[in-house]
Design a protein around this motif. Structure first.
Motif, short mmCIF file in Angstrom:
data_model
loop_
_atom_site.label_atom_id
_atom_site.label_comp_id
_atom_site.label_asym_id
_atom_site.label_seq_id
_atom_site.Cartn_x
_atom_site.Cartn_y
_atom_site.Cartn_z
N LYS A 4 0.85 -1.18 0.00
CA LYS A 4 0.00 0.00 0.00
C LYS A 4 0.89 1.24 0.00
CE LYS A 4 -3.81 2.40 0.77
NZ LYS A 4 -4.54 2.85 -0.36
N PRO A 5 0.84 2.05 -1.07
CA PRO A 5 1.67 3.26 -1.11
C PRO A 5 1.20 4.31 -0.09
CG PRO A 5 0.23 3.17 -3.01
CD PRO A 5 0.03 1.90 -2.25
N LEU A 6 2.13 5.14 0.33
CA LEU A 6 1.82 6.19 1.30
C LEU A 6 1.69 7.54 0.61
CD1 LEU A 6 4.39 5.18 4.06
CD2 LEU A 6 1.94 4.68 3.99
N GLY A 7 0.91 8.42 1.22
CA GLY A 7 0.78 9.79 0.73
C GLY A 7 0.29 9.88 -0.69
N ASP A 8 1.03 10.62 -1.51
CA ASP A 8 0.61 10.85 -2.90
C ASP A 8 1.34 9.94 -3.88
OD1 ASP A 8 3.10 12.05 -2.64
OD2 ASP A 8 2.62 13.63 -4.08
N ARG A 9 1.71 8.76 -3.44
CA ARG A 9 2.42 7.82 -4.31
C ARG A 9 1.46 6.80 -4.93
NH1 ARG A 9 5.96 9.44 -0.59
NH2 ARG A 9 8.04 10.00 -1.28
N VAL A 10 1.85 6.31 -6.12
CA VAL A 10 1.08 5.28 -6.81
C VAL A 10 2.03 4.16 -7.20
CG1 VAL A 10 -0.67 6.85 -7.71
CG2 VAL A 10 1.34 6.39 -9.06
N ILE A 11 1.49 2.95 -7.29
CA ILE A 11 2.24 1.80 -7.76
C ILE A 11 1.69 1.44 -9.13
CG2 ILE A 11 2.82 -0.62 -7.38
CD1 ILE A 11 2.56 -0.05 -4.37
N GLY A 46 -3.46 10.34 -0.64
CA GLY A 46 -3.41 11.73 -1.06
C GLY A 46 -2.48 12.51 -0.15
N LYS A 47 -2.49 13.85 -0.27
CA LYS A 47 -1.60 14.66 0.56
C LYS A 47 -2.26 15.98 0.91
CE LYS A 47 0.86 17.01 -3.17
NZ LYS A 47 2.15 17.33 -3.73
N MET A 48 -1.64 16.70 1.81
CA MET A 48 -2.09 18.03 2.20
C MET A 48 -1.30 19.08 1.42
SD MET A 48 -4.35 17.87 4.61
CE MET A 48 -4.93 16.95 5.98
N ASP A 49 -1.98 20.15 1.00
CA ASP A 49 -1.24 21.23 0.35
C ASP A 49 -0.67 22.15 1.42
OD1 ASP A 49 -3.30 22.88 1.20
OD2 ASP A 49 -4.04 23.33 -0.81
N LYS A 50 -0.01 23.21 0.99
CA LYS A 50 0.65 24.12 1.94
C LYS A 50 -0.32 24.84 2.87
CE LYS A 50 0.70 27.81 -1.35
NZ LYS A 50 1.30 28.90 -1.97
N ASP A 51 -1.62 24.91 2.47
CA ASP A 51 -2.63 25.57 3.29
C ASP A 51 -3.39 24.59 4.19
OD1 ASP A 51 -2.06 28.07 2.11
OD2 ASP A 51 -3.34 27.55 0.39
N GLY A 52 -2.98 23.31 4.17
CA GLY A 52 -3.62 22.31 5.01
C GLY A 52 -4.86 21.69 4.39
N LYS A 53 -5.11 21.98 3.12
CA LYS A 53 -6.27 21.41 2.43
C LYS A 53 -5.88 20.04 1.86
CE LYS A 53 -9.39 22.24 -1.41
NZ LYS A 53 -9.63 23.02 -2.61
N PHE A 54 -6.74 19.03 2.07
CA PHE A 54 -6.47 17.68 1.59
C PHE A 54 -6.67 17.60 0.07
CE2 PHE A 54 -7.84 13.32 0.62
CZ PHE A 54 -6.70 12.64 1.05
N LEU A 55 -5.68 17.05 -0.62
CA LEU A 55 -5.74 16.87 -2.06
C LEU A 55 -5.89 15.38 -2.35
CD1 LEU A 55 -2.77 19.20 -3.08
CD2 LEU A 55 -5.20 19.75 -3.13
N PRO A 56 -7.05 14.94 -2.84
CA PRO A 56 -7.24 13.52 -3.13
C PRO A 56 -6.41 13.10 -4.34
CG PRO A 56 -9.13 14.76 -3.87
CD PRO A 56 -8.23 15.74 -3.15
N MET A 57 -6.24 11.81 -4.51
CA MET A 57 -5.46 11.28 -5.62
C MET A 57 -6.19 11.49 -6.95
SD MET A 57 -2.65 10.27 -4.41
CE MET A 57 -1.92 9.14 -5.55
N PRO A 58 -5.46 11.85 -8.00
CA PRO A 58 -6.08 12.09 -9.30
C PRO A 58 -6.34 10.82 -10.11
CG PRO A 58 -3.75 12.57 -9.43
CD PRO A 58 -4.05 12.22 -8.00
N VAL A 59 -5.88 9.67 -9.60
CA VAL A 59 -6.06 8.40 -10.31
C VAL A 59 -6.61 7.36 -9.35
CG1 VAL A 59 -4.24 8.80 -12.01
CG2 VAL A 59 -3.67 7.70 -9.85
N LYS A 60 -7.08 6.26 -9.92
CA LYS A 60 -7.59 5.14 -9.11
C LYS A 60 -7.01 3.84 -9.65
CE LYS A 60 -11.86 4.79 -11.80
NZ LYS A 60 -11.29 5.47 -12.94
N GLU A 61 -7.15 2.78 -8.90
CA GLU A 61 -6.67 1.48 -9.34
C GLU A 61 -7.31 1.11 -10.67
OE1 GLU A 61 -7.07 -1.53 -6.33
OE2 GLU A 61 -6.18 -0.24 -4.82
#
Length: 95
Positions: A4-11, A46-61
């Motif tokens: 399972k990748p962490l943060g904004d990483r994809v396999i 996904g990850k948080m941007d510099k303002d603390g807003k959650f950015l979901p992943m742009p792709v899916k399995e």
């Protein structure tokens, strides 16, 4: 796959290299270029941007993607060669 990748990483499972040219000539193993396309096997949360807003992943399995030639890290997991990339290293999703 048990990874399972962490943060904004994809396999990604990288597509196979072409064995022939467009004109039908066979390529030697050393001459084959690594493809820059593959299928997403797993995504991080996904990850948080510099303002603390959650950015979901742009792709899916299952998405077929285009990624940078020199991006990512190649690893072998359960006998399978895969690439681990950041979502920012993905250029496009095939429709």
């Amino acid at each position: 796959m048990n990874l399972k990748p962490l943060g904004d990483r994809v396999i990604i499972k990288q597509d196979e290299a072409e064995e022939t040219t467009a004109s039908g000539l066979y390529l030697a193993t050393e001459a084959k270029e690594k493809p820059q396309t593959g299928t997403v096997l797993a995504v991080g949360e996904g990850k948080m941007d510099k303002d603390g807003k959650f950015l979901p992943m742009p792709v899916k399995e299952g998405d077929k993607v285009l990624y940078g030639k020199y991006g990512g890290t190649e690893v072998t997991v359960d006998g399978e060669d895969v690439m681990i990339l950041r979502a920012d290293d993905l250029y496009a999703v095939f429709a």
